[in-house]
Design a protein around this motif. Structure first.
Motif, PDB file in Angstrom:
ATOM      1  N   LEU A   1       0.840  -1.189   0.000  1.00  0.00           N
ATOM      2  CA  LEU A   1       0.000   0.000   0.000  1.00  0.00           C
ATOM      3  C   LEU A   1       0.875   1.239   0.000  1.00  0.00           C
ATOM      4  CD1 LEU A   1      -3.092   0.969   0.635  1.00  0.00           C
ATOM      5  CD2 LEU A   1      -2.205   1.243   2.958  1.00  0.00           C
ATOM      6  N   ASP A   2       0.506   2.226  -0.818  1.00  0.00           N
ATOM      7  CA  ASP A   2       1.132   3.528  -0.634  1.00  0.00           C
ATOM      8  C   ASP A   2       0.045   4.589  -0.569  1.00  0.00           C
ATOM      9  OD1 ASP A   2       1.907   5.997  -2.661  1.00  0.00           O
ATOM     10  OD2 ASP A   2       1.075   4.319  -3.776  1.00  0.00           O
ATOM     11  N   THR A   3       0.263   5.567   0.289  1.00  0.00           N
ATOM     12  CA  THR A   3      -0.718   6.622   0.487  1.00  0.00           C
ATOM     13  C   THR A   3      -0.012   7.887   0.932  1.00  0.00           C
ATOM     14  OG1 THR A   3      -2.857   7.124   1.511  1.00  0.00           O
ATOM     15  CG2 THR A   3      -1.198   6.083   2.915  1.00  0.00           C
ATOM     16  N   PHE A   4      -0.689   9.029   0.790  1.00  0.00           N
ATOM     17  CA  PHE A   4      -0.164  10.261   1.371  1.00  0.00           C
ATOM     18  C   PHE A   4      -0.098  10.117   2.887  1.00  0.00           C
ATOM     19  CE2 PHE A   4      -2.153  12.970  -2.239  1.00  0.00           C
ATOM     20  CZ  PHE A   4      -1.024  12.802  -3.025  1.00  0.00           C
ATOM     21  N   MET A   5       0.877  10.789   3.503  1.00  0.00           N
ATOM     22  CA  MET A   5       0.986  10.812   4.960  1.00  0.00           C
ATOM     23  C   MET A   5       1.327  12.238   5.397  1.00  0.00           C
ATOM     24  SD  MET A   5       4.820   9.460   5.892  1.00  0.00           S
ATOM     25  CE  MET A   5       4.817  10.474   7.374  1.00  0.00           C
ATOM     26  N   ILE A   6       1.088  12.512   6.668  1.00  0.00           N
ATOM     27  CA  ILE A   6       1.593  13.744   7.284  1.00  0.00           C
ATOM     28  C   ILE A   6       2.535  13.347   8.404  1.00  0.00           C
ATOM     29  CG2 ILE A   6      -0.364  15.210   6.694  1.00  0.00           C
ATOM     30  CD1 ILE A   6      -1.410  14.762   9.566  1.00  0.00           C
ATOM     31  N   GLU A   7       3.516  14.187   8.638  1.00  0.00           N
ATOM     32  CA  GLU A   7       4.445  13.940   9.729  1.00  0.00           C
ATOM     33  C   GLU A   7       3.794  14.319  11.051  1.00  0.00           C
ATOM     34  OE1 GLU A   7       7.514  16.420   7.998  1.00  0.00           O
ATOM     35  OE2 GLU A   7       8.771  14.631   7.691  1.00  0.00           O
ATOM     36  N   GLY A   8       4.241  13.665  12.119  1.00  0.00           N
ATOM     37  CA  GLY A   8       3.708  13.993  13.429  1.00  0.00           C
ATOM     38  C   GLY A   8       3.592  12.772  14.311  1.00  0.00           C
ATOM     39  N   GLU A   9       3.531  13.019  15.605  1.00  0.00           N
ATOM     40  CA  GLU A   9       3.382  11.951  16.585  1.00  0.00           C
ATOM     41  C   GLU A   9       1.900  11.696  16.841  1.00  0.00           C
ATOM     42  OE1 GLU A   9       5.922  10.260  17.817  1.00  0.00           O
ATOM     43  OE2 GLU A   9       7.338  11.481  16.664  1.00  0.00           O
ATOM     44  N   GLY A  10       1.588  10.470  17.161  1.00  0.00           N
ATOM     45  CA  GLY A  10       0.223  10.144  17.539  1.00  0.00           C
ATOM     46  C   GLY A  10      -0.671   9.863  16.349  1.00  0.00           C
ATOM     47  N   GLU A  11      -1.919   9.579  16.661  1.00  0.00           N
ATOM     48  CA  GLU A  11      -2.897   9.141  15.666  1.00  0.00           C
ATOM     49  C   GLU A  11      -3.693  10.352  15.161  1.00  0.00           C
ATOM     50  OE1 GLU A  11      -4.417   6.593  18.544  1.00  0.00           O
ATOM     51  OE2 GLU A  11      -3.342   4.812  17.855  1.00  0.00           O
ATOM     52  N   MET A  12      -3.052  11.113  14.278  1.00  0.00           N
ATOM     53  CA  MET A  12      -3.626  12.345  13.744  1.00  0.00           C
ATOM     54  C   MET A  12      -3.901  12.171  12.259  1.00  0.00           C
ATOM     55  SD  MET A  12      -3.593  14.116  16.520  1.00  0.00           S
ATOM     56  CE  MET A  12      -3.939  15.780  15.965  1.00  0.00           C
ATOM     57  N   VAL A  13      -4.911  12.898  11.779  1.00  0.00           N
ATOM     58  CA  VAL A  13      -5.312  12.810  10.373  1.00  0.00           C
ATOM     59  C   VAL A  13      -5.597  14.212   9.841  1.00  0.00           C
ATOM     60  CG1 VAL A  13      -7.020  11.918   8.747  1.00  0.00           C
ATOM     61  CG2 VAL A  13      -6.313  10.506  10.684  1.00  0.00           C
ATOM     62  N   LEU A  14      -5.069  14.528   8.661  1.00  0.00           N
ATOM     63  CA  LEU A  14      -5.414  15.750   7.954  1.00  0.00           C
ATOM     64  C   LEU A  14      -6.593  15.445   7.035  1.00  0.00           C
ATOM     65  CD1 LEU A  14      -4.948  18.643   6.828  1.00  0.00           C
ATOM     66  CD2 LEU A  14      -3.278  17.626   5.248  1.00  0.00           C
ATOM     67  N   SER A  15      -7.649  16.244   7.133  1.00  0.00           N
ATOM     68  CA  SER A  15      -8.806  16.109   6.256  1.00  0.00           C
ATOM     69  C   SER A  15      -9.019  17.439   5.536  1.00  0.00           C
ATOM     70  CB  SER A  15     -10.059  15.737   7.061  1.00  0.00           C
ATOM     71  OG  SER A  15     -11.171  15.565   6.199  1.00  0.00           O
ATOM     72  N   PRO A  16      -8.471  17.576   4.309  1.00  0.00           N
ATOM     73  CA  PRO A  16      -8.563  18.863   3.602  1.00  0.00           C
ATOM     74  C   PRO A  16     -10.016  19.304   3.412  1.00  0.00           C
ATOM     75  CG  PRO A  16      -7.000  17.389   2.525  1.00  0.00           C
ATOM     76  CD  PRO A  16      -7.719  16.569   3.539  1.00  0.00           C
ATOM     77  N   ALA A  17     -10.246  20.599   3.575  1.00  0.00           N
ATOM     78  CA  ALA A  17     -11.616  21.117   3.489  1.00  0.00           C
ATOM     79  C   ALA A  17     -12.190  20.969   2.089  1.00  0.00           C
ATOM     80  CB  ALA A  17     -11.629  22.586   3.919  1.00  0.00           C
ATOM     81  N   HIS A  18     -11.372  21.269   1.062  1.00  0.00           N
ATOM     82  CA  HIS A  18     -11.890  21.226  -0.308  1.00  0.00           C
ATOM     83  C   HIS A  18     -10.936  20.502  -1.256  1.00  0.00           C
ATOM     84  CE1 HIS A  18     -15.162  23.868   0.837  1.00  0.00           C
ATOM     85  NE2 HIS A  18     -14.294  24.721   1.367  1.00  0.00           N
ATOM     86  N   ARG A  19      -9.720  20.992  -1.356  1.00  0.00           N
ATOM     87  CA  ARG A  19      -8.748  20.394  -2.273  1.00  0.00           C
ATOM     88  C   ARG A  19      -7.408  20.247  -1.579  1.00  0.00           C
ATOM     89  NH1 ARG A  19      -9.966  20.900  -8.011  1.00  0.00           N
ATOM     90  NH2 ARG A  19     -12.096  21.677  -8.258  1.00  0.00           N
ATOM     91  N   TYR A  20      -6.625  19.291  -2.086  1.00  0.00           N
ATOM     92  CA  TYR A  20      -5.262  19.091  -1.597  1.00  0.00           C
ATOM     93  C   TYR A  20      -4.356  19.049  -2.822  1.00  0.00           C
ATOM     94  CZ  TYR A  20      -1.152  16.899   0.478  1.00  0.00           C
ATOM     95  OH  TYR A  20       0.130  16.627   0.886  1.00  0.00           O
ATOM     96  N   GLY A  21      -3.486  20.060  -2.955  1.00  0.00           N
ATOM     97  CA  GLY A  21      -2.673  20.137  -4.162  1.00  0.00           C
ATOM     98  C   GLY A  21      -3.542  20.196  -5.406  1.00  0.00           C
ATOM     99  N   LYS A  22      -4.631  20.936  -5.322  1.00  0.00           N
ATOM    100  CA  LYS A  22      -5.621  21.104  -6.391  1.00  0.00           C
ATOM    101  C   LYS A  22      -6.409  19.831  -6.697  1.00  0.00           C
ATOM    102  CE  LYS A  22      -3.402  25.006  -8.773  1.00  0.00           C
ATOM    103  NZ  LYS A  22      -3.044  25.587 -10.075  1.00  0.00           N
TER     104      LYS A  22
END
Length: 309
Positions: A202-223
């Motif tokens: 599996l490959d997917t986008f990730m964000i750096e950081g400690e713990g179980e955090m998730v980025l949920s873009p409001a509308h677009r991510y990198g267009k």
């Protein structure tokens, strides 16, 4: 779920007014005279010189009808199709971690089949690509006129895996998870497509950081409009545990750069350079952290999976 009815419905998509001319152009190509196939970084077809001299213009015209080419690169004779993504970078990163000899293998979200064509070098027992895009299917159809592989291409998606007629020893799902509105349900579907003890790459986008955090873009991510959830490593591990996988092994983390993704004459439109903040390439145009890809291997439990588990 009636897969045969879904297949019939989706095969009809090939008759859409923007797809039918592509299918007709591919079918009109003269029977190829092929001297060999090279499955290196460029998937290359060596054509008989006389055949290429007679038909190169028709081949190129057909390939250009099939633009944009996102995955690749490919050579058909002397024609180079330089795709937006240099997909060999991802493939070569994963290559040391798998051996597909004699295995049943699926690629979910296979696009035009670049990875599947590369995987043939391992001599797997079976290769099946899943992707519901009639354009990507048409690109595969064009390429396979020359490669003549036994790859099966299904106009199906990850949601059809639990009801598919067979289970796989190895599944690849590359660049799909962040497009799904329910990542845990997607991971469960992937697990149910595996044999007991099977493996998922599996490959997917990730964000750096400690713990179980998730980025949920409001509308677009990198267009990109359909990016829903981007986890930390710990958050992805939690999703995988909830989906029932036995273990998760991190293989690599890689920041997407212009060496891997860029605009070419064969891709058209915008690419990575347009998606990032021109004053700070570590951020997307919307101000989010720029794309980092996380590559993992997941193993299925070593017992049979039922439809309810």
């Amino acid at each position: 779920m009636n897969l045969e009815a879904i297949r019939r419905e989706r095969r009809a998509w090939l008759g859409w007014k923007n797809i039918a001319p592509l299918q007709e152009a591919i079918a009109a190509l003269p029977e190829p005279e092929v001297e060999g196939i090279d499955r290196g970084d460029w998937v290359s077809v060596r054509l008989a010189p006389g055949y290429e001299a007679r038909h190169r213009e028709q081949i190129e015209q057909t390939a250009r009808m099939l633009m944009p080419w996102r995955k690749g690169p490919f050579r058909i004779g002397s024609l180079e199709i330089d795709s937006e993504w240099r997909s060999q970078i991802k493939y070569n990163l994963l290559r040391p971690h798998f051996d597909l000899r004699g295995k049943r293998v699926a690629d979910i979200g296979c696009n035009n089949g670049y990875y599947l064509f590369r995987m043939e070098e391992d001599r797997p027992a079976r290769l099946v690509g899943f992707d519901p895009s009639p354009l990507f299917f048409s690109q595969f159809f064009f390429l396979n006129r020359f490669v003549r592989s036994p790859i099966r291409y299904e106009l199906l998606g990850v949601e059809h895996l639990p009801e598919y007629e067979e289970r796989f020893d190895t599944i690849f799902c590359l660049g799909v998870l962040y497009h799904r509105t329910d990542p845990i349900a997607t991971l469960k579907a992937l697990r149910k497509g595996l044999e007991a003890g099977g493996e998922l790459f599996l490959d997917t986008f990730m964000i750096e950081g400690e713990g179980e955090m998730v980025l949920s873009p409001a509308h677009r991510y990198g267009k990109i409009p359909n990016v829903y959830f981007i986890p930390t490593v710990d958050a992805l591990r939690g999703w995988c545990e909830r989906a029932g996988f036995a273990e998760m092994e991190v293989l690599a983390m890689r920041r997407t750069d212009a060496q891997e993704q860029r605009r070419t004459p064969w891709s058209g439109g915008e690419s990575l350079g347009d998606f990032l903040d021109p004053s700070d390439p570590t951020r997307t145009i919307e101000g989010y952290p720029a794309p980092i890809r996380l590559y993992v291997r997941l193993r299925n439990r070593r017992y049979k999976i039922t439809k309810d588990s």
